[in-house]
Each structure stands twice: as C-alpha cells, then as structure tokens.
Design a protein around this motif. Structure first.
Motif, PDB file in Angstrom:
ATOM      1  N   ASP A  84     -18.273 -27.016  22.260  1.00 31.66           N
ATOM      2  CA  ASP A  84     -18.109 -25.577  22.061  1.00 31.66           C
ATOM      3  C   ASP A  84     -19.013 -24.745  22.965  1.00 31.66           C
ATOM      4  O   ASP A  84     -18.789 -23.536  23.121  1.00 31.66           O
ATOM      5  CB  ASP A  84     -18.392 -25.213  20.599  1.00 31.66           C
ATOM      6  N   ARG A  85     -20.008 -25.359  23.572  1.00 30.61           N
ATOM      7  CA  ARG A  85     -20.940 -24.612  24.425  1.00 30.61           C
ATOM      8  C   ARG A  85     -20.720 -24.852  25.915  1.00 30.61           C
ATOM      9  O   ARG A  85     -21.213 -24.085  26.741  1.00 30.61           O
ATOM     10  CB  ARG A  85     -22.385 -24.994  24.068  1.00 30.61           C
ATOM     11  N   LEU A  86     -20.030 -25.904  26.255  1.00 32.06           N
ATOM     12  CA  LEU A  86     -19.828 -26.246  27.662  1.00 32.06           C
ATOM     13  C   LEU A  86     -18.841 -25.296  28.331  1.00 32.06           C
ATOM     14  O   LEU A  86     -17.816 -24.940  27.742  1.00 32.06           O
ATOM     15  CB  LEU A  86     -19.319 -27.688  27.798  1.00 32.06           C
ATOM     16  N   THR A  87     -19.148 -24.913  29.550  1.00 30.12           N
ATOM     17  CA  THR A  87     -18.187 -24.143  30.335  1.00 30.12           C
ATOM     18  C   THR A  87     -17.126 -25.082  30.886  1.00 30.12           C
ATOM     19  O   THR A  87     -17.263 -26.314  30.824  1.00 30.12           O
ATOM     20  CB  THR A  87     -18.885 -23.429  31.501  1.00 30.12           C
ATOM     21  N   VAL A  88     -16.079 -24.522  31.460  1.00 30.19           N
ATOM     22  CA  VAL A  88     -15.017 -25.345  32.046  1.00 30.19           C
ATOM     23  C   VAL A  88     -15.582 -26.225  33.154  1.00 30.19           C
ATOM     24  O   VAL A  88     -15.272 -27.433  33.234  1.00 30.19           O
ATOM     25  CB  VAL A  88     -13.888 -24.449  32.596  1.00 30.19           C
ATOM     26  N   SER A  89     -16.415 -25.665  34.021  1.00 28.60           N
ATOM     27  CA  SER A  89     -16.970 -26.452  35.124  1.00 28.60           C
ATOM     28  C   SER A  89     -17.922 -27.534  34.616  1.00 28.60           C
ATOM     29  O   SER A  89     -17.989 -28.625  35.188  1.00 28.60           O
ATOM     30  CB  SER A  89     -17.692 -25.537  36.116  1.00 28.60           C
TER      31      SER A  89
END
Length: 291
Positions: A231-236
């Motif tokens: 839930d905290r990770l960005t797409v990259s």
C-alpha cells in the motif's frame, strides 16, 4: 568472553549462523580483534553445525542453539539474551574492521548525540577477492523514498541501543531477505534517529556459499517484502522489486530457456537508469549481481 575489558559502553555482539562453519571463524576473529571489544559475543546457530567452531574459541563466545528459520529470528533470540545497553549484529560471512565498535559506540554516546538511537558505518562488498564500495548510508533519509532499496543499513554494520531495538520489536522474523531494510523503515516510521560513521568499516562477502543473493528463496522473500509494503510502494518501486525477483530467479543449474525468460522479464521491469547501469557493468567487464 573477550580477553580485554571493553573501554567504552558495553556492547553485545550477536552472530546468526546458518550451516557455514567454514566461514564463521573469520567473522568471529574480527569481533575479538576489536580495539574496543564487546562485553559478550553470542553465536545463534539454527543447524547445529557451528558448535565445534564456537568451542574452539575456549569459552570466549557463548553458543546458543536455535530452531528458527531466518537470520532475523536468530538475531532476535541473541538480542533477547543480551544484558548490555548496546547491541551489534554481524552476519557469519562478514567481517568488521578493528575500529568498528569503537567508532560506532563513540558516535552513539557523544554528548550532542543523546537522542540518537543507532549508528551505522559504511561498507565494502567483496566477491572473488575483488573489493568495491558497498552501502553508504546518507545522514538524512525519508523512509518512503527507500522502501524498495536499502540505502546502506545491513545486518552487519550498525550499533543500536537495546531499548530502541526492543521498541521496534526486533527484526521481522517472517522475512528471509530485506529484513534489514524493513527494520530501517520501521525505525524511521517510529521516529528513531540515527547517525553515520562515513568510513568503510565492514566487509560484506559474496561467496556463493549459502547466501541469498540469488535463488527461489530470495525471490520468495522479495515477494513477501513487497506484499508487506504494497500500500505504500509507488509504481516504480513495485517495478524495481519485481525486477529484483526476476534477477534472483536467474540462478545456475536452471533450464536455459527459463533463465532467458527471467532475463527478459527483468529488462521489461527495469528503469532506464537500471538499464544504463547494467550496460556500464558489462562494458567494464564486471559481474553484475544483486545483493
């Protein structure tokens, strides 16, 4: 126990080991060679193979048999047995420079650092006898910026206040890899503060002997870490971790077509910067590997 009395704050060194008795003596000798030796050294062994190695040190090191399955669980067990105000950890295939504990403890106990909870030194990475700069933890880090990639805190290069470590609940014993990064992220989330010794005082070896730099175990561990912070990770950041999984799955003794498939998937999930780094390593004749 070490022969000399510690000259600084009392530190317990915890060494988790997993079926690598041929590498463990090197790590332990580097602990006992510290200019400011630890008050105690605890080896936590989850296979039973390290007992003869520890016995050869004539009672200077405490042996603990563990039935855990991860390095994080072994580190937590050793830390729970410690009675000192400071803790340090060393993986069984790594070594400390003789001044590691003295430099980190001095930084941690400076009068103007009374609110610092842990101190990390910079590292070297060594493979096949070739040493290159390793992690270089910067002084200020945002946890969300580094959720996907460790900025330089490992299981071997920091000294932490025992109280702060217990506030964190120790390492996440369910993570076979990235448990050091997970600890760092949770420490920053909790508001813990750190300082840096900008000297390369730790050598991390990549020997291919039971390490988790490649293989299904690392790939599975990366997936577990990614799920924990999904839930905290960005797409990259998610793409970065997926690429690391595919790199981990390109291990020897595997069908060639599978290795090629994982290589393709790795390229498809690589950022432009990663592609440039791979090409640069290849042109320099270096071996690219994932830590």
């Amino acid at each position: 126990m070490p022969d000399a009395a510690p000259s600084g704050p009392a530190v317990t060194c915890v060494v988790p080991t997993h079926d690598r008795p041929e590498l463990l003596p090197r790590a332990l000798r580097s602990v006992l060679a510290q200019t400011s030796p630890p008050a105690s050294v605890i080896v936590v062994d989850d296979t039973g193979s390290a007992r003869p190695v520890v016995d050869a040190f004539d009672g200077r090191i405490r042996y603990v048999r563990s039935w855990s399955s991860t390095a994080g669980a072994s580190r937590n067990l050793g830390a729970a047995l410690a009675e000192t105000p400071l803790l340090a950890f060393l993986d069984d295939d790594d070594t400390w420079h003789p001044t590691f504990l003295a430099r980190c403890a001095a930084e941690l106990t400076r009068p103007d650092q009374s609110t610092v909870d842990f101190v990390a030194a910079w590292t070297w990475r060594c493979r096949a006898g070739h040493r290159r700069p390793g992690g270089s933890l910067p002084p200020l880090v945002s946890p969300d910026d580094w959720l996907h990639r460790n900025p330089g805190l490992t299981g071997s290069n920091f000294v932490v206040r025992a109280g702060a470590f217990r506030r964190l609940g120790g390492f996440d014993a369910t993570l076979p890899v990235n448990n050091d990064l997970d600890l760092f992220v949770r420490a920053l989330d909790l508001g813990l503060r750190y300082a840096v010794v900008p000297e390369r005082l730790v050598v991390q070896y990549r020997t291919g002997c039971g390490d988790l730099s490649r293989g299904p175990g690392r790939a599975s561990g990366l997936a577990g870490y990614r799920d924990k912070y999904r839930d905290r990770l960005t797409v990259s950041q998610r793409r970065f971790l997926r690429r690391e999984q595919y790199v981990a799955l390109r291990f020897p003794d595997q069908l060639r077509r599978r290795r090629l498939a994982y290589a393709l998937l790795g390229w498809l999930n690589a950022t432009p910067r990663q592609c440039v780094e791979v090409v640069r390593h290849r042109l320099n004749g270096a071996t690219l590997y994932s830590d």
